[in-house]
Write a protein that holds these residues in place. Structure first.
Motif: not given
Length: 215
Positions: A63-65, A86-89, A105-114
């Motif tokens: 969990n990142i802020l 995990g997720k980053i807010t 963010f949409q293009e990123s491979p981590h989009s679901a975590k943002i």
């Protein structure tokens, strides 16, 4: 802007040439930030971005802020180290500029975590009961002390906080600062250094990063 970037650009280029390569989507985001924003220096940038990625990967946070999204460069760097679930807010109040981070963010491979939230960070911190493994604060300096006081109860042992711009272009050396931002940063650095629950070191990277770990 970094000290070397301003005073010795040759050294700045050397530092970048001897750092890990940034992903292509970050390179494109950096370019677009300089093309489409009026204050591109607010971008975390190449060297700081690689530091954020390495710290995140070392911690493997769940969990990142992030307080202060701007165009999302630091967000994407921090997201690289998240565990699979995990997720980053990331919080910002600039709706007008939000189209840039949303696109990347949409293009990123981590989009679901943002989790990109347009909300005042003070209000968010007063309402949330989440505990964070890693926090990056790079927002309005006038509220730095308030952010620090609100974030402390939201940390566990081993959590890491990164506070950006804590050298404030050298203004922290001013004996009697006139502006509120400088006063807040000086007070913050003093508070952190004297807090027995934390250990810290100010890294002289770019405009200074206070690297803080909760004991």
């Amino acid at each position: 802007m970094s000290f070397f970037e301003e005073q010795c650009p040759e050294m700045d280029r050397y530092l970048e040439s001897n750092a890990s390569r940034e992903p292509e989507h970050l390179k494109r985001l950096r370019r677009e930030t300089y093309q489409k924003t009026t204050q591109p220096h607010m971008l975390s940038g190449y060297q700081q971005g690689r530091l954020l990625t390495i710290i995140s990967k070392m911690l493997s946070p769940r969990n990142i802020l992030e307080i202060g999204t701007f165009t999302g460069y630091a967000t994407l760097c921090l997201a690289e180290g998240l565990v699979s679930d995990g997720k980053i807010t990331t919080l910002d109040v600039n709706e007008e500029l939000a189209y840039i981070p949303r696109k990347y963010f949409q293009e990123s491979p981590h989009s679901a975590k943002i989790n990109f939230v347009i909300e005042d960070a003070l209000e968010f911190l007063q309402q949330t009961d989440e505990v964070f493994d890693l926090v990056f604060i790079d927002a309005d300096k006038e509220n730095y002390v308030s952010y620090w006081n609100l974030i402390k109860p939201r940390l566990r042992s081993g959590s890491v906080v990164l506070l950006d711009n804590v050298l404030w272009y050298g203004k922290v050396l001013t004996d009697e600062p006139a502006d509120q931002a400088t006063k807040q940063i000086i007070e913050l650095n003093d508070l952190v250094a004297r807090d027995g629950d934390f250990e810290n070191l100010i890294l002289p990277l770019r405009d200074g990063i206070n690297l803080i770990r909760k004991k």
